[in-house]
Design an enzyme around this catalytic site. Sequence first.
Site, PDB file in Angstrom:
ATOM      1  N   CYS A   1      44.074  44.870  48.457  1.00  0.00           N
ATOM      2  CA  CYS A   1      43.410  46.094  48.896  1.00  0.00           C
ATOM      3  C   CYS A   1      43.390  46.281  50.405  1.00  0.00           C
ATOM      4  O   CYS A   1      42.339  46.298  51.039  1.00  0.00           O
ATOM      5  CB  CYS A   1      41.980  46.133  48.387  1.00  0.00           C
ATOM      6  SG  CYS A   1      41.833  45.723  46.667  1.00  0.00           S
TER       7      CYS A   1
ATOM      8  N   CYS B   1      41.971  55.131  54.542  1.00  0.00           N
ATOM      9  CA  CYS B   1      41.116  55.796  53.559  1.00  0.00           C
ATOM     10  C   CYS B   1      39.819  56.199  54.257  1.00  0.00           C
ATOM     11  O   CYS B   1      39.390  55.531  55.193  1.00  0.00           O
ATOM     12  CB  CYS B   1      40.790  54.816  52.420  1.00  0.00           C
ATOM     13  SG  CYS B   1      39.793  55.531  51.099  1.00  0.00           S
TER      14      CYS B   1
ATOM     15  N   CYS C   1      35.952  47.048  51.144  1.00  0.00           N
ATOM     16  CA  CYS C   1      37.382  47.346  51.080  1.00  0.00           C
ATOM     17  C   CYS C   1      38.026  47.382  52.457  1.00  0.00           C
ATOM     18  O   CYS C   1      37.524  48.022  53.380  1.00  0.00           O
ATOM     19  CB  CYS C   1      37.578  48.700  50.391  1.00  0.00           C
ATOM     20  SG  CYS C   1      39.309  49.146  50.212  1.00  0.00           S
TER      21      CYS C   1
ATOM     22  N   CYS D   1      34.075  52.458  51.589  1.00  0.00           N
ATOM     23  CA  CYS D   1      33.473  51.389  50.760  1.00  0.00           C
ATOM     24  C   CYS D   1      33.393  50.097  51.576  1.00  0.00           C
ATOM     25  O   CYS D   1      34.366  49.692  52.215  1.00  0.00           O
ATOM     26  CB  CYS D   1      34.281  51.163  49.488  1.00  0.00           C
ATOM     27  SG  CYS D   1      34.399  52.631  48.446  1.00  0.00           S
TER      28      CYS D   1
ATOM     29  N   LEU E   1      33.119  51.596  39.658  1.00  0.00           N
ATOM     30  CA  LEU E   1      31.688  51.790  39.451  1.00  0.00           C
ATOM     31  C   LEU E   1      30.886  50.825  40.329  1.00  0.00           C
ATOM     32  O   LEU E   1      30.102  51.233  41.163  1.00  0.00           O
ATOM     33  CB  LEU E   1      31.367  51.594  37.959  1.00  0.00           C
ATOM     34  CG  LEU E   1      29.976  52.001  37.502  1.00  0.00           C
ATOM     35  CD1 LEU E   1      29.716  53.473  37.741  1.00  0.00           C
ATOM     36  CD2 LEU E   1      29.805  51.675  36.010  1.00  0.00           C
ATOM     37  N   HIS E   2      31.081  49.541  40.094  1.00  0.00           N
ATOM     38  CA  HIS E   2      30.536  48.479  40.949  1.00  0.00           C
ATOM     39  C   HIS E   2      29.016  48.395  41.020  1.00  0.00           C
ATOM     40  O   HIS E   2      28.493  47.560  41.784  1.00  0.00           O
ATOM     41  CB  HIS E   2      31.079  48.570  42.382  1.00  0.00           C
ATOM     42  CG  HIS E   2      32.583  48.592  42.499  1.00  0.00           C
ATOM     43  ND1 HIS E   2      33.416  47.888  41.667  1.00  0.00           N
ATOM     44  CD2 HIS E   2      33.412  49.239  43.371  1.00  0.00           C
ATOM     45  CE1 HIS E   2      34.679  48.106  42.013  1.00  0.00           C
ATOM     46  NE2 HIS E   2      34.699  48.925  43.037  1.00  0.00           N
TER      47      HIS E   2
ATOM     48  N   CYS F   1      51.856  48.589  42.032  1.00  0.00           N
ATOM     49  CA  CYS F   1      50.646  49.184  42.602  1.00  0.00           C
ATOM     50  C   CYS F   1      51.044  49.956  43.852  1.00  0.00           C
ATOM     51  O   CYS F   1      51.622  49.382  44.776  1.00  0.00           O
ATOM     52  CB  CYS F   1      49.667  48.065  42.949  1.00  0.00           C
ATOM     53  SG  CYS F   1      48.214  48.638  43.832  1.00  0.00           S
TER      54      CYS F   1
ATOM     55  N   GLY G   1      44.028  53.909  49.871  1.00  0.00           N
ATOM     56  CA  GLY G   1      43.785  55.343  49.744  1.00  0.00           C
ATOM     57  C   GLY G   1      42.998  55.703  48.510  1.00  0.00           C
ATOM     58  O   GLY G   1      42.885  54.928  47.568  1.00  0.00           O
ATOM     59  N   GLU G   2      42.423  56.898  48.558  1.00  0.00           N
ATOM     60  CA  GLU G   2      41.704  57.450  47.412  1.00  0.00           C
ATOM     61  C   GLU G   2      42.610  58.540  46.817  1.00  0.00           C
ATOM     62  O   GLU G   2      42.752  59.613  47.417  1.00  0.00           O
ATOM     63  CB  GLU G   2      40.346  58.008  47.879  1.00  0.00           C
ATOM     64  CG  GLU G   2      39.623  58.894  46.885  1.00  0.00           C
ATOM     65  CD  GLU G   2      39.525  58.323  45.470  1.00  0.00           C
ATOM     66  OE1 GLU G   2      39.121  57.154  45.302  1.00  0.00           O
ATOM     67  OE2 GLU G   2      39.869  59.056  44.523  1.00  0.00           O
TER      68      GLU G   2
ATOM     69  N   ASN H   1      37.592  40.076  46.608  1.00  0.00           N
ATOM     70  CA  ASN H   1      38.421  39.447  47.617  1.00  0.00           C
ATOM     71  C   ASN H   1      37.660  39.570  48.923  1.00  0.00           C
ATOM     72  O   ASN H   1      37.580  40.666  49.478  1.00  0.00           O
ATOM     73  CB  ASN H   1      39.730  40.230  47.762  1.00  0.00           C
ATOM     74  CG  ASN H   1      40.867  39.576  47.027  1.00  0.00           C
ATOM     75  OD1 ASN H   1      41.302  38.488  47.403  1.00  0.00           O
ATOM     76  ND2 ASN H   1      41.318  40.229  45.983  1.00  0.00           N
TER      77      ASN H   1
ATOM     78  N   GLU I   1      51.003  49.290  52.090  1.00  0.00           N
ATOM     79  CA  GLU I   1      51.374  48.105  51.329  1.00  0.00           C
ATOM     80  C   GLU I   1      51.378  48.366  49.831  1.00  0.00           C
ATOM     81  O   GLU I   1      50.830  49.364  49.353  1.00  0.00           O
ATOM     82  CB  GLU I   1      50.440  46.946  51.661  1.00  0.00           C
ATOM     83  CG  GLU I   1      48.992  47.190  51.292  1.00  0.00           C
ATOM     84  CD  GLU I   1      48.112  46.024  51.741  1.00  0.00           C
ATOM     85  OE1 GLU I   1      47.635  46.066  52.888  1.00  0.00           O
ATOM     86  OE2 GLU I   1      47.901  45.091  50.960  1.00  0.00           O
TER      87      GLU I   1
HETATM   88  N1  SAH Z   1      40.373  54.438  46.080  1.00  0.00           N
HETATM   89  C1  SAH Z   1      40.555  53.992  44.729  1.00  0.00           C
HETATM   90  C2  SAH Z   1      41.584  52.857  44.635  1.00  0.00           C
HETATM   91  C3  SAH Z   1      41.082  51.625  45.300  1.00  0.00           C
HETATM   92  S1  SAH Z   1      41.717  50.022  45.004  1.00  0.00           S
HETATM   93  C4  SAH Z   1      39.224  53.538  44.161  1.00  0.00           C
HETATM   94  O1  SAH Z   1      38.256  53.510  44.888  1.00  0.00           O
HETATM   95  O2  SAH Z   1      39.158  53.256  42.965  1.00  0.00           O
HETATM   96  C5  SAH Z   1      41.360  49.515  43.420  1.00  0.00           C
HETATM   97  C6  SAH Z   1      40.041  48.769  43.192  1.00  0.00           C
HETATM   98  O3  SAH Z   1      39.818  47.634  44.030  1.00  0.00           O
HETATM   99  C7  SAH Z   1      38.823  49.651  43.345  1.00  0.00           C
HETATM  100  O4  SAH Z   1      38.001  49.460  42.248  1.00  0.00           O
HETATM  101  C8  SAH Z   1      38.184  49.110  44.606  1.00  0.00           C
HETATM  102  O5  SAH Z   1      36.815  49.418  44.624  1.00  0.00           O
HETATM  103  C9  SAH Z   1      38.476  47.638  44.473  1.00  0.00           C
HETATM  104  N2  SAH Z   1      38.403  46.868  45.714  1.00  0.00           N
HETATM  105  C10 SAH Z   1      38.628  47.269  46.980  1.00  0.00           C
HETATM  106  N3  SAH Z   1      38.481  46.259  47.833  1.00  0.00           N
HETATM  107  C11 SAH Z   1      38.165  45.178  47.105  1.00  0.00           C
HETATM  108  C12 SAH Z   1      37.899  43.819  47.421  1.00  0.00           C
HETATM  109  N4  SAH Z   1      37.919  43.375  48.659  1.00  0.00           N
HETATM  110  N5  SAH Z   1      37.635  42.983  46.396  1.00  0.00           N
HETATM  111  C13 SAH Z   1      37.618  43.411  45.113  1.00  0.00           C
HETATM  112  N6  SAH Z   1      37.864  44.671  44.758  1.00  0.00           N
HETATM  113  C14 SAH Z   1      38.117  45.555  45.747  1.00  0.00           C
END
Ligand code: SAH
Length: 344
Positions: free
Chosen positions: A333, A108, A115, A112, A215-216, A101, A159-160, A290, A88
């Site tokens: 995502c 992936c 995600c 996480c 980072l989170h 995007c 994906g990463e 989300n 997507e």
């Molecule tokens: N694999 C890459 C790209 C991921 S998507 C990465 O980890 O950075 C981009 C961002 O959305 C990342 O920061 C990811 O951690 C975040 N993300 C993924 N799922 C999410 C969700 N349900 N709510 C908010 N952010 C989310």
Amino acid sequence: MKKILQDLSFSELENLILSLGEKKFRARQLYDGLMQGKKISAINISARLRETLLNDYEDEPVKIIQTLTSSDGTEKYLFSLADGNIIEGVFMKYKYGNTQCVSTQVGCRMGCKFCASTLGGLVRNLSSGEILSQALIVNALHAGGNRRGVTNVVLMGSGEPLDNYENVLAFLKNVSAEGGIGISPRNISLSTCGLVPKIYALADEGLPVNMTVSLHQITDEGRARTMPIAKKYPIAEILKACEYYFDKTGRRYIFEYSLIKGENADKAHAEGLVKLLKGRPCHVNLIRLNAVEERSLKPVTDKEAYAFLSVLEKGGLSATVRRSMGSDIAGACGQLRAGYLKDS
Ligand code: SAH
């Protein structure tokens, strides 16, 4: 699966054309057609060349099979690949331009917890041409007359990106090549969960794309609760790699911080983030989680997100709460794909 012509750079395409006994100028015709998002069968080349190419190469490696349009102009797409896999993407309109995007993998393997892309694990890497084609066909949908197409690209779909390093690197080179779709590396943001050795590798490539790290959290233990990769690469190592990236490219780096209730969103976390990042050439992007149906994590309210932001700002950090785009048209995502796979 056949090969993918969009994987090739212009000079690789030229070599292919010459090896097929064709005149050199055919390469330019073909390349221009591909960059306009056209199928091979729709490009104005000789019937003989078209037939030869179609024997070996996918006519249309990436196809839009569903489009959702939001009231704010955001469009979300489900794409199908030649082998039937689904990915997507999202197209967002901003004042400064239009951002596409793109996904870099089917699924992936980073795991996480918040995600949706990772729910079914990694299916396979995308080739550089499959990543590029997402931008080419969406650009073709929107560009024309005085309408702008894709001006910015973010690698923030499924994906990463740094787990598919070689193909992503080829994509970055091809999407920014002059004479092609020509998106400047400065208008490209790559988001990673923090694969430290690959951040160093990318810094050495001389492509000044914007480095964005998810980072989170403010501690390694806290981070490991939602991001398994934190056990491999500590935050201190990530910060060192980002400094190296800045030194090499001159680009300020960005941290994404998705606010999760009871997990990382208290005042103490905001204060900890200030301590961790103060004085660094970086920006913090706060994201409202989300909520993913399959996971039990909860988002914070807008009020809580802005209170968190104000602690960061008072502490001297550059930070913003990311605007929610297209929130009326299914989640972000990987949620669109996950929903599609569940229904089909
Ligand atoms: N694999 C890459 C790209 C991921 S998507 C990465 O980890 O950075 C981009 C961002 O959305 C990342 O920061 C990811 O951690 C975040 N993300 C993924 N799922 C999410 C969700 N349900 N709510 C908010 N952010 C989310």
